[in-house]
Enzyme design. Structure first.
Site, PDB file in Angstrom:
ATOM      1  CD  GLU A 248      -2.449   1.571   2.555  1.00  0.00           C
ATOM      2  OE1 GLU A 248      -3.109   2.621   2.656  1.00  0.00           O
ATOM      3  OE2 GLU A 248      -2.231   0.812   3.514  1.00  0.00           O
ATOM      4  CB  CYS A 282      -1.574   7.282   1.617  1.00  0.00           C
ATOM      5  SG  CYS A 282      -2.424   5.866   2.343  1.00  0.00           S
TER       6      CYS A 282
END
Length: 478
Positions: A248, A282
């Site tokens: 990720e 993010c």
């Protein structure tokens, strides 16, 4: 100042080396604790412990593994306030958000525990008479989990919970910026009946401990959350052993505001997205595209919303909306991007400077108008409380601008028109799209990025199965 050790095979183990990492409070710059910068041999010792424990752990009924997760969740809930204050002290997020992170972590462990009775294989039709084909989901073995600093406690569970319930063991390397919460987690583990070696924690920097973990043949999968650059380095380290990677990585989430949008809703959601955790998330909106016809009122309201957002030391004042950036390097990156945008023609509507706070890494809530698609601040991840705004004419242009990115994690659109929302969902190329709401995923969904935002994903059934491998068995009746 406390000196903490690695947690290997169910106990804290002093480091054999002298190298230590000093952890500082980003709100004040004051030292908190030290942890070892573990050597390759120490990482290997943790992997050996995990390997030795894995066979017996995988042979337990899955429901017993799920019960172990529930026991950990219970201990976490009993220590919510202490954990939240540790997270705030070393990472800088506001206490209310730190408490949410702790509560969500416990809930996540319970959620993954529920999958113990739901892990499914398949029975397939064969081409041969009298033959049956079974597909089983088996554990991978030993998982290496490399964590970021922005949600350090939750990411322990996001990696460990699906790994453990599916029969794997795990070695976790916390971020060197935020290791204290992982130490506390290990203390709570030691108070449960979890067998030694099932969960191990080794501290250290990425180029040392992280590389040793990613390059070891003992690890069956490396699950990493962090930057694209580090993710690429992990892939290279894992490649020699053909080790599976689950990544990720970064995000540059576009938020599209159409002319028919509820402007107040969009402003509130985008503001929240940029100031939560000081903008260091993010999946939150990192660039805003607003239709030209409503750009004026939208920018006025966004600037006012950001300008009135309060920030400061979250342990000194629980009412602030956000705290400091993680460190001096993080501050310098944000400031460089803002200064570069202004030099390229962007206009600062509010903010644009370092905030007050002796010893801390604060940055003012900032709105930049007049941005263009080719500006670095529109193309590179900011990771700070800064909103660059670009105008567009029509949905087709907005979708083209949104898709013009190396990243593909999350996206959002604000509109009252269902057809517009559906068209955006069909054509926007991101792993997640949020409509008329802030960017924050659910544990039962699937958090996965496209392009440079990652490989694989987390959460829900699909995230659980990332931690398994298939075993197909052919049985011929005689």
């Amino acid at each position: 100042m406390q000196n903490y050790d690695n947690f290997i095979d169910g106990k804290f183990v002093p480091s054999a080396g002298d190298a230590r990492i000093e952890v500082r409070n980003p709100s004040t710059g004051q030292p908190i604790c030290t942890v070892p910068d573990s050597t390759g041999a120490e990482v290997e010792a943790a992997l050996e412990a995990a390997t030795a424990a894995q066979r017996a752990w995988s042979r337990l009924p899955a429901v017993e593994r799920g019960n172990a997760l529930r026991a950990i969740a219970a201990r976490i809930r009993e220590n919510t306030e202490a954990l939240a204050r540790i997270i705030t002290e070393e990472q800088g997020k506001v206490l209310p958000l730190a408490r949410v992170e702790v509560a969500f972590t416990a809930d996540y462990l319970d959620y993954m525990a529920e999958w113990a009775r739901r892990i499914e294989g398949e029975i397939l039709e064969s081409d041969r008479p009298g033959e049956t084909i079974f597909l089983f989901r088996r554990p991978i073995g030993v998982i290496g989990g490399i964590l970021p600093w922005n949600f350090p406690f939750f990411l322990i569970a996001r990696k460990a919970a699906p790994a453990l319930v599916t029969g794997n063991t795990i070695v976790i390397k916390p971020s060197e910026e935020t290791p204290h919460n992982a130490v506390k987690f290990c203390e709570l583990l030691a108070q449960t009946a979890l067998p030694p070696g099932v969960v191990n924690v080794v501290h250290g920097r990425g180029p040392t401990a992280g590389r040793a973990l990613a390059s070891s043949p003992r690890a069956g999968m490396i699950s990493f959350t962090g930057s694209v650059e580090t993710g690429s380095a992990i892939m290279q380290a894992a490649a020699a052993n053909i080790t599976k990677v689950n990544l990720e990585l970064g995000g540059k989430a576009p938020a599209i505001v159409m002319a028919d949008a509820d402007i107040d809703l969009a402003v509130g959601a985008i503001t929240a997205s940029r100031v939560i955790n000081s903008g260091q998330v993010c999946n939150c909106a990192e660039r805003v595209y607003v239709e030209e016809s409503v750009a004026g009122p939208f920018l006025d309201k966004l600037a006012q919303s950001m300008q009135t957002t309060r920030y400061g030391d979250p342990l000194a004042d629980e009412t602030v909306a956000y705290g400091p950036l993680i460190n001096e390097a993080g501050y310098r990156k944000v400031d460089r991007l803002v200064r570069g945008a202004v030099a390229a023609g962007a206009a600062v509507l509010t903010g644009g400077r370092r905030g007050p706070g002796e010893g801390g890494f604060y940055y003012e809530p900032t709105v930049l108008a007049g941005c263009r698609q080719d500006m670095e601040i529109v193309r590179k991840e900011i990771f700070g409380p800064v909103v660059p705004v670009v105008t567009f004419h029509g949905l087709e242009e907005a979708i083209a601008l949104a898709n013009d990115s190396d990243y593909g994690l999350t996206s959002s659109i604000y509109t009252r028109d269902l057809n517009v929302a559906l068209k955006a969902c069909q054509e926007i190329r991101f792993g997640e799209t949020y409509i008329n709401r802030e960017n924050f995923e659910a544990m039962q969904g699937f958090h996965a990025g496209w392009r440079k935002s990652g490989i694989g994903g987390a959460d829900g059934k699909h995230g659980l199965y990332e931690y398994t491998q298939t075993h197909v068995v052919y049985i011929q009746r005689r």
